[in-house]
Design an enzyme around this catalytic site. Sequence first.
Site: not given
Lengths: 473, 153
Positions: B85, B92-94
């Site tokens: 992620h 950041i892929c959150a």
Amino acid sequence: MASYNYVDPTNSNLVCCICRTPFLDPVSTLTCGHTFCRACIVEALQHSSQCPVDRLPLTLEEVVSANSIVRSLVDELVVECPSPECPHTCQRQLLAGHLRDSCSYAEVPCPTGECDQLIPRKDMESHRCGHTLITCHECGTQLSSEDFKDHEAECLPVSLVCDFCSAEYSRDLQSSHAETCSEAIISCVHASNGCSWKGKRRSFTPKHIPSCPYEAIKGFLSLHESKMADLREENLGLRNKIDALQGHLQNATRDLHAAKTALGPWYTQSLAHSIVERSPHVQQRVTSSTPHVTESTVSSPAPSTSADTPDIFAPYFPEDESFSAQASPEQLSSFSWRPLHGTSSNISQAWDPASLTSRPVAQNNIAPLDLSTTLEGSLSGLRQSVVSLSASMDSFGRRNEIALTNEALRVNEEIRSLRANIHGLRMQVHAIMMDRNAQVTGRMQEMPSVDGPWTASSRFIPGGPPVPSITKL
Amino acid sequence: MASISARRLAKELHEIQTEGCPVGINLLQADDFAAWQFTIEVMGESLYQGEVFTLLFRFDKHYPISSPAVQFVVTDGKTSPVHPHVYSNGHICASILGNEWSPVLSVIAVCLTLQSMLASCKKKERPPDNDRYVRHAPDNPKKTQFHYDGNSP
């Protein structure tokens, strides 16, 4: 109130999780029961329609004011006054009042209300701005300090120079100096009496007084003056008296006029004529009229009663204006009502209602009042005539009743004789019918069964049994 | 309303300075209320044992209503963790940095989340579209519309 400085660390349960400060105007969600500041949750919901804590769907409608316990807890948190110098601490809910009313470091608008400056409250007394009022020492007027500079220029110079003697004196001595300056031009004290002298004050007493012609007759003039004053005063007093008397006169005139109006036609004539006793005439007239009425009632009951009855009222309702003012025949020879009685045409004319109502009512013509008598005499006369009128009405009524009774008796008798006649006739008819009936029944026995269009009728045989068979007439 | 974010950040900074950061997280720099930096390392048994990363927080005036922009610093020799992620440019892929951000979260809460994200990683690899994304990625990760798949923390 953007922010508070809390004195003590706040219980974390009273802290909004969005702004991390104690709740301001706390609100709670209906769905999940979380509490936030109103401003915080409103802004958060604009960004995302869910509860920031548990992400459950949430709209602004589901947010209501928090429990009053929560509100009280955060309102009672102790905060510092935001003014840096002010050491005051108080409950949060009281801080606004403190700043508004009592904080000596809070900035308040200039007390004159005209300038937009904000000044600490403690400096308000010593504050001097363009609008503060300042008192001019020279003239005592109050001016705002902006205008005061201009005023000072006008107000100066503080000392003035006399036009005549070129002496300097202060402003407040201006009037007293003008009275004493020896160089000032003045006129003679006798100027009011005609002296035309004018000159400097210092030359007045030594030079002019000895030569002034009015000075010589000063005594006479003053005497004259005092006499004139006395006369003027007296004149004034007299004028006042005249005014008062005029007022009285007006009142009297008004009263007199009122009395005249009240008296009406009695006013002048009662003064002009002597008192005449009136009541005997009335009595006399009534008694004389009574037999006449009785006679007419008895002799010709039906037609003449209605025409004759009004006779006794005739004088009270005058037929013509020419004699309406005088109703008593005994008093005026030119007028007589008696001849009218005999002719019914005259009476009916007199009782024409149109002529009664349409007749103009002149003030002096009030029949049958005699204006040559006094008011009291007329009143008593009227009263007596009313009494005698009612007596004659009474007797007339009784007589009428008797006449009616007589008439009724006579009619009854006639009716009785008629009834007897009718009875006789009926008997005769009955006998005839019996005869005839006997003939018919005899014929019917001969021809018992005859059919025909005729129908039987027992109507013509009263008392007899109905005949069932056909009757041929 | 800019002062709301400033006051909130001042409050958070005050808490960090008085209470300290959680284990493995250290405040590197917080000179203003626009950008803060933290170092983050995963404690205990994990694929990233011994690696220290630097996190950059950038705040706008709507914080905490809107989320901060968070990314790993990949300049000055620093690198981003290799994670399904995390892109190589540090983005950041959150979900909690995007549509699942909540105003009740804080800087420290984000740090802890990312720490646990790293700690729970099973396999060190880049996201499948890493190269394509990095080529076109904007400077601010908040401008990216991430598609959050199911296994994101």
